[in-house]
Write a protein that holds these residues in place. Structure first.
Motif, PDB file in Angstrom:
ATOM      1  N   ALA A 175       0.820  -1.211   0.000  1.00 46.29           N
ATOM      2  CA  ALA A 175       0.000   0.000   0.000  1.00 46.29           C
ATOM      3  C   ALA A 175       0.855   1.263   0.000  1.00 46.29           C
ATOM      4  CB  ALA A 175      -0.943  -0.010   1.196  1.00 46.29           C
ATOM      5  N   TRP A 176       1.935   1.272   0.800  1.00 43.28           N
ATOM      6  CA  TRP A 176       2.783   2.466   0.870  1.00 43.28           C
ATOM      7  C   TRP A 176       3.499   2.732  -0.443  1.00 43.28           C
ATOM      8  CZ3 TRP A 176       8.467   2.320   1.908  1.00 43.28           C
ATOM      9  CH2 TRP A 176       9.005   1.042   1.703  1.00 43.28           C
TER      10      TRP A 176
ATOM     11  N   GLN B 159      -4.581  -3.522  -7.387  1.00 46.36           N
ATOM     12  CA  GLN B 159      -5.771  -2.739  -7.081  1.00 46.36           C
ATOM     13  C   GLN B 159      -6.056  -2.690  -5.584  1.00 46.36           C
ATOM     14  OE1 GLN B 159      -5.590  -5.021  -9.560  1.00 46.36           O
ATOM     15  NE2 GLN B 159      -7.037  -4.564 -11.223  1.00 46.36           N
ATOM     16  N   ARG B 160      -5.891  -3.830  -4.902  1.00 42.91           N
ATOM     17  CA  ARG B 160      -6.155  -3.835  -3.461  1.00 42.91           C
ATOM     18  C   ARG B 160      -5.161  -2.963  -2.714  1.00 42.91           C
ATOM     19  NH1 ARG B 160      -5.986  -9.144  -4.338  1.00 42.91           N
ATOM     20  NH2 ARG B 160      -4.363  -9.489  -2.779  1.00 42.91           N
ATOM     21  N   ALA B 161      -3.897  -3.010  -3.120  1.00 42.67           N
ATOM     22  CA  ALA B 161      -2.894  -2.163  -2.476  1.00 42.67           C
ATOM     23  C   ALA B 161      -3.233  -0.692  -2.666  1.00 42.67           C
ATOM     24  CB  ALA B 161      -1.508  -2.474  -3.040  1.00 42.67           C
ATOM     25  N   THR B 162      -3.711  -0.348  -3.854  1.00 42.14           N
ATOM     26  CA  THR B 162      -4.130   1.027  -4.114  1.00 42.14           C
ATOM     27  C   THR B 162      -5.325   1.395  -3.249  1.00 42.14           C
ATOM     28  OG1 THR B 162      -3.354   0.873  -6.407  1.00 42.14           O
ATOM     29  CG2 THR B 162      -4.890   2.646  -5.896  1.00 42.14           C
ATOM     30  N   LEU B 163      -6.281   0.481  -3.138  1.00 39.38           N
ATOM     31  CA  LEU B 163      -7.450   0.702  -2.283  1.00 39.38           C
ATOM     32  C   LEU B 163      -7.028   0.977  -0.849  1.00 39.38           C
ATOM     33  CD1 LEU B 163     -10.517   0.525  -1.567  1.00 39.38           C
ATOM     34  CD2 LEU B 163     -10.176  -1.960  -1.356  1.00 39.38           C
ATOM     35  N   TYR B 164      -6.137   0.134  -0.311  1.00 36.87           N
ATOM     36  CA  TYR B 164      -5.696   0.306   1.074  1.00 36.87           C
ATOM     37  C   TYR B 164      -4.957   1.630   1.269  1.00 36.87           C
ATOM     38  CZ  TYR B 164      -6.688  -4.728   1.275  1.00 36.87           C
ATOM     39  OH  TYR B 164      -7.276  -5.952   1.205  1.00 36.87           O
TER      40      TYR B 164
ATOM     41  N   LEU C  95       8.004   2.894 -10.517  1.00 40.10           N
ATOM     42  CA  LEU C  95       8.562   2.371  -9.272  1.00 40.10           C
ATOM     43  C   LEU C  95       7.781   1.149  -8.812  1.00 40.10           C
ATOM     44  CD1 LEU C  95      10.392   2.526  -6.767  1.00 40.10           C
ATOM     45  CD2 LEU C  95       8.738   4.134  -5.776  1.00 40.10           C
ATOM     46  N   SER C  96       6.459   1.258  -8.812  1.00 39.06           N
ATOM     47  CA  SER C  96       5.620   0.132  -8.406  1.00 39.06           C
ATOM     48  C   SER C  96       5.876  -1.082  -9.279  1.00 39.06           C
ATOM     49  CB  SER C  96       4.137   0.532  -8.484  1.00 39.06           C
ATOM     50  OG  SER C  96       3.863   1.634  -7.644  1.00 39.06           O
TER      51      SER C  96
END
Length: 378
Positions: free
Chosen positions: A230-231, A261-266, A240-241
């Motif tokens: 998430a960070w 997508q979930r990491a972005t959501l968090y 970078l991602s």
């Protein structure tokens, strides 16, 4: 009332009587934090951190972190390409609170947005996260640390979203975006794994373009691997991602298609958590900062400047969350995206009071070491 550096040094000496300290540096944030902490320099040149919880919640967090550190057995630590702190001694203060002394983890905080794509540091970050996720689940299970499957994560996040919405301060476009993502069952097809749970600029340390240590293990658990990204996804720096995820895929056996997508959501929900933190503390500066960040994100969503969070254009409704938990994940190649004491008479303990500096209350938070003299090792 916050304990003075001298008292913390005396408590630390009681906890580890075999170590002699000659310098102490306050790490407590102006006496208002959840912990009293200080950096101690031994006569051998080694550094240690002493930490005392100031309230019941902080004490409970400290207990969980101790369990997590104990869960990371020798074999577990050998599998990690970075340092993890050790508890070297403990005692109790006059009120019965635990006083813990930890080994110091050397390194500088990683400002993730300043990390270049396809660099030695980005590669090291990808390998570090993969190493955590490759840890044996039994380490967590035997330590009775938290375990969450996809269904539980969705329920918890949905309940949190309801609490955030009740503030009336979250833009409607964001609430709708997050709700739609949580309702997309296909997005939550993943294999729960060991996760750190709190990777950020303050907990990831680096030296010489390599991750040297990771701090803050109180959130160690079995959960969604996306939490540890998430960070990174929150930076919005796609190159970078991509570079970190590419390395991660090379060192972790399976990666699911919805991780990005979930990491972005968090990462987006973390902005709302920041707002809630400001509201709970009645801190207008935090409230204004979080509101500004949420407004920018809302505008980006409205204009289409940021991508969709849902895994598909049409939400899949024929799969239950329980089925999603056991659904097969994609192989890496197919991923879409104290007793009080005093110093000896012939020894002098130097007290360095830096309370005016804005340190975070973390026992092993990276800090700038005290200014050197020609006689000091560091």
């Amino acid at each position: 009332m916050a304990k003075s550096p001298l008292i913390l040094a005396a408590l630390a000496k009681a906890a580890v009587p075999n170590i002699n300290f000659h310098q102490v540096k306050s790490l407590s944030a102006g006496g208002t934090g959840a912990f009293d902490t200080a950096l101690l320099t031994a006569t051998t040149g080694e550094h240690y951190v002493v930490r005392v919880a100031n309230n019941q919640a902080a004490g409970a967090e400290l207990e969980v972190e101790l369990r997590a550190l104990k869960a990371l057995t020798q074999n577990g630590r050998q599998a990690l390409p970075f340092e993890v702190t050790n508890l070297v001694g403990e005692t109790k203060d006059e009120s019965g609170s635990r006083v813990l002394v930890f080994s110091f983890v050397y390194g500088n905080p990683v400002e993730i947005s300043a990390v270049g794509a396809d660099t030695a540091l980005s590669t090291s970050i990808g390998k570090a996260i993969a190493a955590i996720h490759n840890l044996d689940r039994h380490l967590i299970e035997e330590a009775h640390l938290a375990e969450y499957d996809a269904a539980e994560i969705v329920r918890n996040r949905t309940a949190e979203l309801d609490r955030l919405a009740s503030t009336g301060k979250i833009p409607a476009v964001l609430l709708s975006r997050w709700e739609n993502a949580l309702e997309d069952v296909s997005l939550f097809r993943f294999q729960p794994t060991v996760v750190h749970g709190d990777l950020n600029t303050e907990t990831v340390l680096a030296l010489d373009e390599s991750v040297s240590g990771i701090l803050g293990w109180s959130s160690l658990k079995i959960s969604d691997p996306a939490e540890d990204f998430a960070w990174i996804l929150g930076t919005g720096i796609h190159e970078l991602s991509d570079s970190i995820l590419d390395v991660y895929r090379q060192h972790h056996p399976v990666v699911d298609a919805g991780l990005r997508q979930r990491a972005t959501l968090y990462s987006e929900i973390e902005l709302a958590r920041w707002l809630m933190h400001g509201l709970n503390k009645n801190d207008q500066e935090i409230i204004d900062d979080a509101s500004s960040l949420l407004a920018v994100l809302a505008d980006d969503v409205s204009t289409g400047a940021v991508g969709r969070l849902v895994a598909s254009a049409t939400t899949i409704t024929t799969i239950t969350y329980e089925e999603a938990v056991v659904a097969p994940v994609f192989e890496a190649e197919s991923v879409i995206e104290v007793e009080t004491i005093s110093a000896d008479e012939d020894e002098e303990l130097e007290i360095i009071d830096l309370a005016k500096d804005e340190y975070v209350d973390d026992a092993t938070k990276p800090i700038e070491l005290p200014e050197k003299t020609d006689n000091e090792l560091f």
